[in-house]
Enzyme design. Structure first.
Site, PDB file in Angstrom:
ATOM      1  N   CYS A 100      14.772   3.852   0.108  1.00 29.82           N
ATOM      2  CA  CYS A 100      13.762   4.225  -0.888  1.00 29.82           C
ATOM      3  C   CYS A 100      13.862   3.378  -2.147  1.00 29.82           C
ATOM      4  O   CYS A 100      12.847   3.048  -2.763  1.00 29.82           O
ATOM      5  CB  CYS A 100      13.892   5.707  -1.242  1.00 29.82           C
ATOM      6  N   GLU A 133      22.342  15.074  -3.751  1.00 29.59           N
ATOM      7  CA  GLU A 133      21.738  14.067  -4.656  1.00 29.59           C
ATOM      8  C   GLU A 133      21.115  14.782  -5.841  1.00 29.59           C
ATOM      9  O   GLU A 133      19.959  14.538  -6.209  1.00 29.59           O
ATOM     10  CB  GLU A 133      20.681  13.259  -3.905  1.00 29.59           C
TER      11      GLU A 133
END
Lengths: 637, 637
Positions: free
Chosen positions: A397, A313
């Site tokens: 998230c 990521e």
């Protein structure tokens, strides 16, 4: 608990006492948003998003994880080790929402959540539902398991909750946990442990706790948790530490390239900016400048999205910006906004507000569907139709991160400095702004981002300065008049226009920001974008979807530099958007490619192509209709 | 142990008895390569690569891992759990080399290695140095730890060793291990365990063992290990099984898209092709066809490289072919070659030989430096100068994979079918080909891949058919003559030209394959390649390096469709290559981009650009000089 204006602070960052910040925030509840674009979104966030997320938190066991610690459930731990953070982010979002809009039902839910959390806190202050009961002995044994990360989100939630409700219930839980962390971790000479979380976040939370409570040890702990990075304190088990991924590859003050996990990087930078605002250490600000420049001029998408790689990521190499495989996590855009907001407060430089705006309207806003119920984790700039928003994620998230950003938006619109009021964003509504011992009323009206005609009325007489942000995207033709009197041509794109005078109540400033469609080109090292343009208008990036066009043509059509571009406001389209249409030339026929991947060039293209029309919509609104190909970068001719 | 021709088989795949293969291999030691391009490479492989790899195996503890199992070392286990496989691949490479070139020193090393391996085998036949001593109890507990994968490489090595030396020493070790695996794993109704390796490889090895020993249970075990995939037998701990990554996402016969870890995928497909050649099960061949088509027409680079994603070393989505972030592992190209070779034997279709050739000269050959001492793991199609070959890797699968491919190259040039001899590749040298009860001598001369003039002399009289592959890359103008008599225009690109007659010793076939530089374009769904061309000549892909050009120009120069392209053989350049030069038009100036990532298009480009020259070299030879930017795909105008 009160700032120097005598009011309880109520904004995302309360740097009203921060000695090294040039600007100070205007509390979120001092600003009412009454804007055709944002007000419905904020209402939807309150009425649809927050309730549906609250249900998800119950359904997925995130609340029950707290109940099992307090003995009220015998369920096993559910989900991932960092799931507490989603609960905290939801409480933060709900609190910001309650600050501006009372909602007894939501308020009850927040009170219930607070009680559930409090019952799960250990006698020594420790609080994390994953490291409880059977895993209690594993506390602080693996710095990649987000114990401090979760704590940081609790701290941010507690500050928001305190500001929204006046209650100290969650804040007391937070300070007990902060005290516990401070009793375990600290400089070697104190006899405490060295270490920090593999995922930054606690830094911002600790500085906010310091600001709210005045307890300086929280600031010192935040500073320690930054200083410990990059010195090998985190060990090297499994090659996991000392890594760029964890922002542990070198001491922060030496960093000069933004690398590794994008959310970790920008959360850390936001936390360091908070520390700088309190300590004024130049080496920190210098590093932040280097990293911000490197991100924005080497590693950012035209949408403001950041994070190029699915693997880790992560930020990629410089100019590594693949469109379809863009990772561009919604949380990373939000983290970048948090960072830029803090830089803006520190330096008062409009470039930070420009980036905040770019990410707000594009990289972040694309992360939530128009109906407020589904979310993107990744926000690519090209797609073949398979990437769709989801109602929830195992790693969830992004959804509550979007919710807290929308709920607190009113806190990002204005700032003050001495006797100047900064207007960062053109979002209609009213503000009651404390300026020294005065309270100044300001009202904005306008149709942004669809139009650039903004009227700002001053509702309180007196001498002070109004600073209007002239967006970096502005071209020639920006005009400003006061009570109808033109003050001349303004060419201050990317800075603030200062209007100092003795204002009368009822004075009106008319700001006109022309919004032609802009053709944007990209540095040629981004191979995929060479010979292409992206279209922007005002703060909005545009894209073309298959549903409005021939899907195959999106691959090959060419937009002539000289083509006239039309815009139309379509009230029925995607909740009301200004769309773009333009005559383009068809490129290569895609049908001849049906079966082959590579072909020999078949002589010269002799046919005169016929023009066809291409329609584009705002990037934030893509993937809200039937699935299909989407492109941002269009071939240029 | 002998095939139907009475000779000991000596080629990579001995399908001479395989009932469902159309073609049968010509043993590697029946062919002598005397080719200006390949002979020096094979010699370097023998004289430089194999000795240096042998030293690496000692230096990195890979041999010592065997010695500790046999009690001759008290060192801890060194390196990664699959390191045994590198030893086996090196033995295989050395064996193929010994088959054609005696080398007492290398032979001694192979004997020593065989003894070391044998001493580490357990009484029950089990052999894996990672799962020995302290980890002996963990045998077969985690199917992602490559126990069968290592075994498969042992089996391939053992077959090569047996063919090269006549010795059964390693073959006996191999069959004991195969018997052990067969005693543990098998269909449920046998009371044995279900399971297979997370990394395919053992399937090819088992079928080869069957071919050499005639022991059908090895074939049946290979079949079982394929059949068990995609049925959830591997469990779902850690989300690791049932995954595309492990080729366990669905039953093989249902697969229709090539996905997951690229090396795993093509190794599995090669093993399944081996099984098909023995069993003739149509469902397997159908699946292989679907996967081969999907790979070549949706997921392959123009170099023949496969695997688009660093994440999971995996195939990407269709048309997902990023150039700079191409994973394109050297081993994946080699695995694809092994698969195509088996498909070629099964079906006799020249497209498989075309792909083999493409990958041999490009995707695979780029994996080793010109000096034979450093290797690429990834073979990107664009680079900024940081990607350099390394002398070894912690995961060192690629280096010995290149070595075994080069060492066995002579086995891939010819095949036979009834009374036909297939010439797949134009590599100069001699062959003594068993055709029924005859042995036919054939000699090739030529200058391939630099030139397409090939002379084939028949050295044995008799009636038989010669089939010459007319490469798929051929355009118009291919001519063939026999003893100077033109047999007419040949337009059989991508198939075999059949010449049946009663040959006299000394007959000469002259094949002329014109090699103009070809401009290749790519399907427009590969966004990065739209509006670009790659240049190829014969089987070779070309690229431009900064050292021969202005680095910045590589980003933007445009190659006009009408530009004349020059080629020059440069004997002193990169070991002797034909380079390409062409006049191109400069694109956008890169210097104006120094500080910014995005800009508004500045009006129309009014300046007439001046032409400049672009030089390209064969892709396989890149990164052998000073580091710098490299590009394959050039903008087209």
């Amino acid at each position: 608990m009160t700032d120097r204006t005598g009011r309880t602070p109520g904004v995302v960052v309360d740097s009203s006492r921060s000695p090294y910040a040039m600007l100070h925030p205007v509390p979120a509840d001092a600003v009412t948003i009454d804007d055709q674009f944002w007000a419905p979104r904020i209402r939807r966030n309150r009425e649809v998003t927050l309730p549906s997320q609250g249900k998800q938190l119950w359904k997925t066991g995130r609340f029950e994880n707290f109940l099992r610690v307090s003995g009220e459930s015998d369920s096993p731990f559910q989900g991932r080790f960092f799931n507490d953070s989603d609960v905290y982010k939801w409480i933060e979002a709900a609190s910001w929402s309650l600050l501006n809009n009372s909602d007894p039902d939501l308020s009850d839910q927040v009170d219930e959540a607070t009680a559930i959390i409090g019952a799960a806190q250990q006698p020594d202050g420790y609080l994390n539902t994953y490291f409880a009961l059977e895993r209690a002995d594993e506390r602080w044994t693996d710095f990649d398991l987000h114990e401090m990360y979760c704590a940081g989100h609790l701290f941010q939630a507690a500050v928001a909750h305190h500001r929204a409700t006046g209650s100290s219930a969650l804040l007391d839980i937070a300070t007990r946990l902060a005290d516990h962390i401070g009793s375990v971790f600290g400089p070697i000479e104190t006899g405490k442990r060295s270490g920090t979380d593999g995922h930054p976040e606690v830094e911002m939370g600790l500085v906010e706790l310091f600001r709210v409570t005045g307890e300086r040890s929280y600031l010192e702990l935040a500073q320690f948790l930054v200083d410990v990075r990059g010195h090998g304190f985190l060990g090297d088990a499994y090659d996991r530490y000392g890594s760029e991924y964890h922002q542990d590859h070198r001491p922060f003050r030496e960093m000069d390239e933004i690398v590794g996990h994008a959310v970790r990087a920008v959360y850390l930078n936001a936390g360091v900016a908070d520390i700088y605002a309190e300590t004024g250490e130049t080496a920190l600000l210098d590093a932040l400048h280097r990293l911000w420049w490197n991100m924005t001029e080497r590693k950012m998408y035209v949408s403001g999205g950041i994070g190029s790689r699915y693997e880790g990521e992560a930020f990629g190499d410089e100019y590594e910006l693949p469109n379809q495989l863009a990772y561009t996590e919604t949380c990373a855009a939000i983290g970048s906004m948090m960072w830029s907001w803090r830089m803006l407060l520190i330096e008062g430089d409009a470039r930070y507000a420009d980036l905040f705006e770019l990410q707000l309207y594009n990289a972040m806003l694309a992360g939530v569907s128009l109906d407020g119920e589904t979310y993107f984790y990744q926000n690519p700039l090209a797609d073949e139709g398979a990437h769709r928003r989801q109602p929830w994620f195992k790693t969830a998230c992004c959804p509550p991160n979007v919710a807290r950003t929308l709920a607190s938006l009113s806190g990002y619109l204005y700032s003050v400095r001495d006797d100047a009021i900064y207007i960062h964003h053109y979002i209609a509504g009213e503000a009651r702004i404390s300026l020294g011992d005065r309270v100044i009323g300001v009202r904005q009206t306008g149709n942004y981002p669809w139009g650039g005609e903004i009227a700002i009325s001053v509702e309180t007489a007196g001498e002070f300065e109004l600073r209007l942000r002239i967006p970096g995207w502005s071209g020639p033709g920006v005009t400003v008049s006061v009570n109808g009197a033109d003050i001349g041509v303004v060419s201050l794109a990317g800075s603030y226009l200062a209007l100092r005078r003795t204002w009368n109540a009822g004075d009106v400033i008319d700001l006109s920001l022309p919004m032609p469609v802009r053709r944007i080109e990209c540095h040629p090292a981004v191979t995929e974008n060479v010979g292409r343009v992206a279209l922007m208008r005002g703060p909005l990036l545009y894209c073309a979807e298959a549903i409005d066009n021939q899907a195959n043509e999106l691959l090959t059509v060419m937009l002539p530099d000289a083509a006239m571009i039309d815009t139309t406001y379509e009230p029925e389209l995607l909740g009301g958007v200004t769309s773009i249409s333009v005559l383009v030339e068809p490129g290569d026929s895609v049908t001849r490619w049906k079966e082959t991947l590579f072909q020999r060039v078949e002589g010269l293209n002799g046919d005169k192509p016929e023009s066809t029309s291409l329609k584009l919509i705002p990037y934030y609104s893509w993937a809200n209709r039937e699935p299909g190909r989407m492109r941002v970068w269009i071939r240029r001719k």
